[in-house]
Design a protein around this motif. Structure first.
Motif, PDB file in Angstrom:
ATOM      1  N   GLY A 103      -6.666   2.912  -8.297  1.00 12.53           N
ATOM      2  CA  GLY A 103      -5.771   2.508  -9.373  1.00 12.53           C
ATOM      3  C   GLY A 103      -5.902   3.324 -10.634  1.00 12.53           C
ATOM      4  O   GLY A 103      -5.690   2.831 -11.733  1.00 12.53           O
ATOM      5  N   ILE A 151      -1.047  -0.912  -4.405  1.00  7.86           N
ATOM      6  CA  ILE A 151      -2.213  -0.030  -4.309  1.00  7.86           C
ATOM      7  C   ILE A 151      -1.673   1.363  -4.038  1.00  7.86           C
ATOM      8  O   ILE A 151      -0.950   1.579  -3.064  1.00  7.86           O
ATOM      9  CB  ILE A 151      -3.162  -0.487  -3.194  1.00  7.86           C
ATOM     10  CG1 ILE A 151      -3.837  -1.799  -3.616  1.00  7.86           C
ATOM     11  CG2 ILE A 151      -4.202   0.589  -2.891  1.00  7.86           C
ATOM     12  CD1 ILE A 151      -4.807  -2.342  -2.596  1.00  7.86           C
ATOM     13  N   PHE A 152      -2.011   2.277  -4.930  1.00 10.27           N
ATOM     14  CA  PHE A 152      -1.395   3.603  -4.890  1.00 10.27           C
ATOM     15  C   PHE A 152      -2.495   4.658  -4.766  1.00 10.27           C
ATOM     16  O   PHE A 152      -3.354   4.773  -5.638  1.00 10.27           O
ATOM     17  CB  PHE A 152      -0.575   3.811  -6.170  1.00 10.27           C
ATOM     18  CG  PHE A 152      -0.161   5.225  -6.440  1.00 10.27           C
ATOM     19  CD1 PHE A 152       0.354   6.025  -5.427  1.00 10.27           C
ATOM     20  CD2 PHE A 152      -0.264   5.765  -7.719  1.00 10.27           C
ATOM     21  CE1 PHE A 152       0.748   7.334  -5.687  1.00 10.27           C
ATOM     22  CE2 PHE A 152       0.125   7.069  -7.979  1.00 10.27           C
ATOM     23  CZ  PHE A 152       0.628   7.853  -6.963  1.00 10.27           C
ATOM     24  N   THR A 153      -2.475   5.405  -3.683  1.00 11.42           N
ATOM     25  CA  THR A 153      -3.450   6.475  -3.485  1.00 11.42           C
ATOM     26  C   THR A 153      -2.724   7.809  -3.367  1.00 11.42           C
ATOM     27  O   THR A 153      -2.080   8.090  -2.352  1.00 11.42           O
ATOM     28  CB  THR A 153      -4.269   6.254  -2.202  1.00 11.42           C
ATOM     29  OG1 THR A 153      -4.717   4.900  -2.144  1.00 11.42           O
ATOM     30  CG2 THR A 153      -5.462   7.190  -2.158  1.00 11.42           C
ATOM     31  N   VAL A 198      -8.218   7.581  -6.613  1.00 11.75           N
ATOM     32  CA  VAL A 198      -8.377   6.387  -5.778  1.00 11.75           C
ATOM     33  C   VAL A 198      -8.872   5.222  -6.642  1.00 11.75           C
ATOM     34  O   VAL A 198      -9.705   5.412  -7.524  1.00 11.75           O
ATOM     35  CB  VAL A 198      -9.371   6.668  -4.629  1.00 11.75           C
ATOM     36  CG1 VAL A 198      -9.704   5.384  -3.874  1.00 11.75           C
ATOM     37  CG2 VAL A 198      -8.798   7.713  -3.674  1.00 11.75           C
ATOM     38  N   ILE A 227       0.855  -1.189   0.000  1.00 14.32           N
ATOM     39  CA  ILE A 227       0.000   0.000   0.000  1.00 14.32           C
ATOM     40  C   ILE A 227       0.881   1.225   0.000  1.00 14.32           C
ATOM     41  O   ILE A 227       1.699   1.417   0.902  1.00 14.32           O
ATOM     42  CB  ILE A 227      -0.947  -0.007   1.203  1.00 14.32           C
ATOM     43  CG1 ILE A 227      -1.983  -1.118   1.005  1.00 14.32           C
ATOM     44  CG2 ILE A 227      -1.629   1.351   1.363  1.00 14.32           C
ATOM     45  CD1 ILE A 227      -2.910  -1.297   2.169  1.00 14.32           C
ATOM     46  N   SER A 228       0.700   2.050  -1.028  1.00 14.14           N
ATOM     47  CA  SER A 228       1.526   3.235  -1.200  1.00 14.14           C
ATOM     48  C   SER A 228       0.630   4.460  -1.102  1.00 14.14           C
ATOM     49  O   SER A 228      -0.001   4.865  -2.063  1.00 14.14           O
ATOM     50  CB  SER A 228       2.216   3.153  -2.568  1.00 14.14           C
ATOM     51  OG  SER A 228       2.998   4.294  -2.793  1.00 14.14           O
ATOM     52  N   ASP A 229       0.569   5.006   0.108  1.00 10.59           N
ATOM     53  CA  ASP A 229      -0.272   6.174   0.357  1.00 10.59           C
ATOM     54  C   ASP A 229       0.634   7.404   0.241  1.00 10.59           C
ATOM     55  O   ASP A 229       1.475   7.647   1.094  1.00 10.59           O
ATOM     56  CB  ASP A 229      -0.895   6.056   1.747  1.00 10.59           C
ATOM     57  CG  ASP A 229      -2.022   7.038   1.966  1.00 10.59           C
ATOM     58  OD1 ASP A 229      -3.185   6.644   1.863  1.00 10.59           O
ATOM     59  OD2 ASP A 229      -1.716   8.231   2.215  1.00 10.59           O
TER      60      ASP A 229
END
Lengths: 337, 337, 337, 337
Positions: free
Chosen positions: B200, B222-224, B198, B166-168
């Protein structure tokens, strides 16, 4: 109704004054502040408050219908004791009555009034409204836990969640209070973004886990707070694992059903995302539900940390306690620009 | 060395000019801009650039040693074609040469110069320095992927990661470019924090996944992305699952070993966290490694999106291509306050 | 009352909607916007406006009690013509009806509806309230002139001023409107402070001089506007030469007497100075009077450019026109923090 | 050269470190800080300063070539005494040596080292360069007076000015120092603009008047400072009355001639105005000259309060004292975006 704000010069106190001064059922608003010299903010010139903020000592001879405590933890509990004894209904905005005793002691130190814990009601209005109506003492939730629980509980209470919940949250600076500290100076905060408390160090984590576990078992929370160069607002980006595959449409329906008669909670339509300015100065919470191709659910939520995250929710709770509509005095439109 | 900046009036172009004008080995700096009227920024008054920005058409008769392309994708690729043909070494800051053809087509549309893809070298300097030294065409990485890959690859290449990453990530506004758009007006951005893309939808996601997969298999991202009310800076909060239990001390050692001779990458000691102002105006990346009680690893990383995330890394790459020390002209201390 | 906001998607339009949606006497609020695609702001989700903003063309079949025009000058005048013809009372927030014809033509070009100039009433509420009550068309004042005139007229109308008045004024960015322009991007405005229009170039200068000269003769104004990196607020620092020596106490008395029954104008006590946050989101003006040892008078004034400087004053004027108390719907406390 | 920064953890100290760490002739940089715990800023990680900031007491055994004092007034003077006695050349950035004794006493209290006043040279580099070259003690000018004097002296020294000079000045927040005070918290400063010290109360006023009177007689200054919600930058808007009519072209020629060989002072061409970002992080001053139709002259000036207004000018002075070119180490391009 006669209402007292105890701790009137901090950010939460000021927001309470702002909301209560516009509240149609509040006929008397009385302000108290700690030892520090009481200043009269230019902001309140129009309200006729000049010279009316009293030292905290004078609280002892005063019996309002409701008292809001916006004091540091520990100190807040002691004033709650005295007020409850005199029959004043108390809404405490500190952390003093949010946690079970042993958890409190671990995170905050010795409790100032442990005998009150059993009568305290957690003031997350949308989930505890029946108990709130008759409560004598409200533990008003922390700002981060409010955003987190509103976003997560609809799925948790249906046992749809499992494993680790990642709660990546971002807050404006008023959340850190009005005490003069180097780390919240404009020169340190502007043009800067930073995480803090990484690795389970923030005191709102046990509050999140405690109330989450009332609705679902076996969930763990990883909570990373960040400081945003802005004054107000919390935005949470929350990553959830489902126990079973549920379509995005079904997920949205669960949220819509849960909050359909909750006037302050808005579920955003597909394609829209919350942003903090959309709740600036209001008691609203905006929630969007999205799903990753791999199945992970991302819930984003925005509240005003001084609104639904503190003073707004406190007034909402007072409304219920007073038998009023919960929106009374809180229907103002926020400042978008 | 004679150096051209093509696309001189955007944010990345301006940062390139700033860095190259202070570079000790750059003896001629030539600026080109698209059709729009060329303005002379007050900022460059002291540099004697007045009147020296030329229309893009004049680039055709000019042969610098290096050309930096700070143009929109699609357009950038076409100019790269012409320059490469004439023997100019090109550092392209657009997305045109970062992705395999089929991935590019899916996210950006038809490729402007597919025949160049095989000679393009991905300019993540710390990982591809040998190829960069002799490259004719550099695909300078995106700002988000730079932060992400620097933070994740040390563990990925040791096969220590599994499952979903998870890449926030949070970025200042210059990352959105200098074109006049309502959504990046001051009145929309200040006192606001918001997620975007949000689920993808951001075009930096395939770039992250593509290069991550060169170092490890089977990982998903998962990139937000989020927009921060500040001008510069990216802060990434990245949540990782380990394949095997590794102590925090061991994890830190892996990062320290990996980057020990990389002058721009700093691994922070225990108890310190990155913040964007600490890299403001520099080519540095700050990385902190932390571990949750349950075993999840949290890596936080800060870069300047216009520095290591764009112009700084581009100059670092030029240094290698020119046989210079990679720090040449980049050792400036940033602006902390 | 049925009320229309024409030009609903700009900053002034949004503030009008905010105020009118909370106004107790507004029973129908109708929104119109120019050709551009009508977007529904998340901000208004709670108001049920979704899908209710109509294209400007539909205005022709609609007869509200009041119409607020928040359109560009020129265009505004044309819609005023049509609405006035149909008997709708109009509050125009553009510059179209603020100036005599020959002055308008010089600064803005050919007038769109010169025949309406004679029925237009200048909406500086504290000075023209009697005319406003019966007006069919209000020329709502510009933001800078509102601050300037409120600060200067009490002394001007007593013939206490002479010579040159220096009006050094500073405004937040929403004053420049919501159109997408490079110069109001966050990346250009944040961490920057700049003057503009130095040397008598700003179109609010003739408005200041025109109305100042209704109250006193022979005064000249030097007006220097500046752009502040904030969203809302105007702060004016105004330097005045007296015709005769008047003590500071006497000066303050003049202001207090002038504004004693004006609920939105607050004269600050000795030692306090206005600041823009103290009027954030309100219709208030704060004024402080000071005197230099040499005799020059310095008046400082703060308003919210979208409040008393635009939408707030417009609603105040509507109140008078409708026979309501002028504070109706405007007594909200602003956001201080 | 060995150089000491005394008072290394404030805003001015940090900027001195930034500049001196990039200075090609500084071979040893030694940092000292007052009693407070010495923290190592992440910002300086790359410089290898970790653990190298020493308590102020250790200064007594250390003899650098130059010492920069970035301490509060009063304290600064005492350290200057000791250092001068030991033969160290001192550049004092406090107010201790800027004013004649009787003026100092009135504004700041008893002087800590009156016997040094006669050897102190005022460090406004462009006007006192000859004396600076051989000085043992430099009184580095205040930030506001630097901007004011650079803007006004070219006309003052030609006896072209008369009467009252109005100096309306606006500063970023770092000018107020890094001590933790409520009034400089982000929550108080952001989205706010305010004047302070109206009516001749700011301690930079006597400094302006004292040095102005060295160049012209009979001039009075009205100085109104304002706080801008940004970190760095001063913008002055200065209103001047001429003794005789001089055309705008002639006025510009006077400025251009005066500063033609001053590398840090830029006179802007007609139609351009200074803005603070154009000098961000630099030692430059931008000046524009304009004239009102009625004859009044408006000079606008921008500097970085931590650059030309403090640390930059201090390094410029060190350069002259060391026999170096005054631009040595100061030619960096600032950060525009």
């Amino acid at each position: 109704m006669k209402v007292a704000v105890v701790g009137a010069t901090g950010y939460t106190g000021a927001e309470l004054i702002r909301l209560l001064s516009m509240h149609p059922e509040v006929t008397g608003l009385f302000l108290f502040s700690r030892g520090e010299e009481v200043e009269v903010e230019k902001h309140f010139l129009g309200l006729g408050f000049a010279g009316k903020v009293k030292p905290l000592e004078e609280l002892s001879g005063f019996n309002p219908d409701f008292a809001f405590l916006a004091l540091p933890h520990g100190e807040s509990g002691r004033y709650a004791q005295e007020l409850i004894r005199r029959g004043v209904r108390v809404i405490d905005l500190s952390a003093d009555f949010r946690l079970p005793l042993e958890v409190y002691d671990k995170w905050y130190g010795p409790h100032p009034a442990p005998e009150l814990l059993e009568i305290a009601v957690y003031g997350l209005t949308e989930y505890f409204s029946e108990k709130i109506k008759t409560a004598r003492l409200i533990a008003n939730p922390g700002c981060y836990p409010t955003a987190f629980l509103l976003a997560v509980l609809p799925l948790a209470e249906k046992d749809l969640l499992q494993g680790v919940i990642i709660s990546d949250m971002k807050s404006g600076v008023t959340g850190a209070g009005r005490a003069a500290k180097r780390e919240t100076l404009f020169g340190e905060v502007a043009e800067n973004f930073r995480p803090y408390g990484v690795g389970g160090k923030h005191r709102h984590l046990p509050e999140m886990e405690n109330f989450l576990n009332m609705f679902a078992k076996g969930l763990r929370v990883i909570f990373t707070p960040h400081l945003v160069p802005m004054k107000r607002g919390i935005l949470g980006t929350i990553y959830l694992n489902l126990t079973t595959d549920v379509s995005l449409e079904e997920l949205r329906k669960i949220y819509l059903a849960k909050y359909q008669d909750k006037p302050f909670i808005k579920i955003l339509p597909d394609g829209q995302l919350p942003e903090t300015r959309a709740v600036y100065g209001t008691n609203n919470a905006l929630i969007a539900v999205n799903k990753e191709p791999g199945g992970m659910v991302i819930v984003t939520v925005a509240i005003d940390n001084l609104g639904k995250g503190a003073a707004g929710q406190a007034v909402q709770n007072m409304n219920l306690m007073a038998g009023l509509d919960e929106t009374c005095g809180l229907k103002n439109t926020g400042i978008y620009f």
